[in-house]
Design an enzyme around this catalytic site. Structure first.
Site, PDB file in Angstrom:
ATOM      1  N   SER A   8       0.846  -1.200   0.000  1.00 30.98           N
ATOM      2  CA  SER A   8       0.000   0.000   0.000  1.00 30.98           C
ATOM      3  C   SER A   8       0.874   1.239   0.000  1.00 30.98           C
ATOM      4  CB  SER A   8      -0.883   0.008   1.238  1.00 30.98           C
ATOM      5  OG  SER A   8      -1.393   1.311   1.429  1.00 30.98           O
ATOM      6  N   HIS A  33      -1.247  -1.253  -4.359  1.00 30.44           N
ATOM      7  CA  HIS A  33      -2.511  -0.913  -3.690  1.00 30.44           C
ATOM      8  C   HIS A  33      -2.545   0.597  -3.439  1.00 30.44           C
ATOM      9  CE1 HIS A  33      -6.019  -1.865  -1.155  1.00 30.44           C
ATOM     10  NE2 HIS A  33      -5.552  -0.951  -0.324  1.00 30.44           N
ATOM     11  N   ASP A  35      -4.546   3.694  -1.943  1.00 28.07           N
ATOM     12  CA  ASP A  35      -5.596   4.051  -0.988  1.00 28.07           C
ATOM     13  C   ASP A  35      -6.103   5.464  -1.249  1.00 28.07           C
ATOM     14  OD1 ASP A  35      -5.972   1.785   0.775  1.00 28.07           O
ATOM     15  OD2 ASP A  35      -3.885   2.087   1.343  1.00 28.07           O
ATOM     16  N   MET A  37      -8.567   8.344  -0.364  1.00 30.75           N
ATOM     17  CA  MET A  37      -9.380   8.794   0.781  1.00 30.75           C
ATOM     18  C   MET A  37      -9.854  10.217   0.533  1.00 30.75           C
ATOM     19  SD  MET A  37      -7.146   7.378   3.959  1.00 30.75           S
ATOM     20  CE  MET A  37      -6.467   5.716   3.986  1.00 30.75           C
ATOM     21  N   HIS A  66      -8.294   1.370  -4.182  1.00 28.48           N
ATOM     22  CA  HIS A  66      -9.209   1.121  -3.060  1.00 28.48           C
ATOM     23  C   HIS A  66      -9.863   2.456  -2.723  1.00 28.48           C
ATOM     24  CE1 HIS A  66      -9.460   0.110   1.555  1.00 28.48           C
ATOM     25  NE2 HIS A  66     -10.652   0.220   0.999  1.00 28.48           N
ATOM     26  N   MET A  68     -11.925   4.754  -0.740  1.00 27.52           N
ATOM     27  CA  MET A  68     -12.577   5.013   0.556  1.00 27.52           C
ATOM     28  C   MET A  68     -13.221   6.390   0.449  1.00 27.52           C
ATOM     29  SD  MET A  68      -9.522   3.474   2.880  1.00 27.52           S
ATOM     30  CE  MET A  68      -8.368   3.532   1.518  1.00 27.52           C
ATOM     31  N   MET A 142     -11.827  -5.760   5.107  1.00 30.23           N
ATOM     32  CA  MET A 142     -10.954  -4.893   5.907  1.00 30.23           C
ATOM     33  C   MET A 142     -10.647  -5.570   7.242  1.00 30.23           C
ATOM     34  SD  MET A 142     -10.390  -2.181   4.055  1.00 30.23           S
ATOM     35  CE  MET A 142      -9.359  -1.404   5.310  1.00 30.23           C
ATOM     36  N   ASP A 181      -6.898  -6.325   4.030  1.00 30.47           N
ATOM     37  CA  ASP A 181      -6.249  -5.017   4.094  1.00 30.47           C
ATOM     38  C   ASP A 181      -6.275  -4.477   5.522  1.00 30.47           C
ATOM     39  OD1 ASP A 181      -5.244  -2.509   3.594  1.00 30.47           O
ATOM     40  OD2 ASP A 181      -6.945  -1.822   2.385  1.00 30.47           O
TER      41      ASP A 181
END
Ligand code: DX5
Ligand code: ZN
Length: 221
Positions: A8, A33, A35, A37, A66, A68, A142, A181
């Site tokens: 990540s 990966h 992330d 956000m 991913h 979020m 998660m 994750d």
């Protein structure tokens, strides 16, 4: 089943991201990966499609976005156009909009020729996403509450992994990617693999290690 390690980049130094991506590929990563956000679904803000677009030419590895974020459907186009290979969206972000929003979002991702996946937080039963399993290329369970790297692994997720693998087999998708994750370490990776997960995200465990290649191989087992 092939075990894939997805470092990540949340734990990376954003000022030297390009070099880091190339290094991760050399060190044996299987996916990158990413992330994403938005400061609303989770507190921090990280980056958007522009990061995916900029790192895309630097590696052959699949980019695992991913998301979020709230209202994920509105952002799919940007991540698909930027070159994401797989886009995962949170059950909770979709459910608060409507009962059909998750399925619509997964279908939208697929319409761009991008792989898709549904994500559940530690407090959401995996059964809640069983209806969309046939649509998913991957499911992400998660093992921490999303938002921050470096948190402690929540072991309750292992039972969810077993249920997810059993259900994937039941629907004729034994090779479905099941991703974990949060809080993955060299120490707990074995029990995670044994439970039936085959894609292991690792942020701190890779980036805090003095040798990323060794860390990736130890997590792979
Ligand atoms: C948490 C992120 C994770 C995080 C994992 O919200 O989705 O991908 O980077 O970091 P570690 O491996 O440090 O728990
Ligand atoms: Zn993540």
């Amino acid at each position: 089943m092939q075990i894939k390690i997805a470092p990540s980049i949340l734990s990376a130094d954003f000022s030297v991201m390009g070099e880091t991506i190339k290094k991760l590929e050399k060190c044996g990563a299987d996916l990158i990966h990413c992330d994403v956000m938005d400061g609303s679904f989770v507190e921090p803000i990280t980056f958007g499609g522009q990061m995916i677009k900029n790192i895309r030419p630097l590696t052959k590895l699949p980019l695992d976005a991913h998301l979020m974020i709230e209202h994920p459907k509105t952002q799919i186009k940007f991540f698909a156009d930027a070159g994401a290979d797989i886009i995962t969206v949170h059950y909770k972000a979709c459910k608060k909009i409507s009962d059909t929003y998750l399925e619509e979002t997964l279908r939208l991702i697929k319409s761009y020729g991008v792989k898709c996946g549904a994500v559940v937080n530690p407090d959401v039963p995996v059964e809640n996403i069983f209806p969309v399993f046939p649509l998913c290329d991957m499911v992400l369970l998660m093992s921490v509450y999303p938002g921050y790297g470096g948190q402690k692994f929540i072991p309750d997720v292992l039972e969810k992994v077993r249920k997810a693998r059993a259900y994937a087999i039941e629907i004729g998708r034994p090779d479905m990617d099941i991703e974990i994750d949060g809080g993955v370490t060299e120490e707990n990776a074995q029990i995670i693999r044994e439970a039936g997960a085959n894609v292991l995200v690792a942020g701190s465990a890779v980036f805090k290690s003095p040798d990323m290649a060794v860390a990736i191989e130890k997590i792979r087992g």
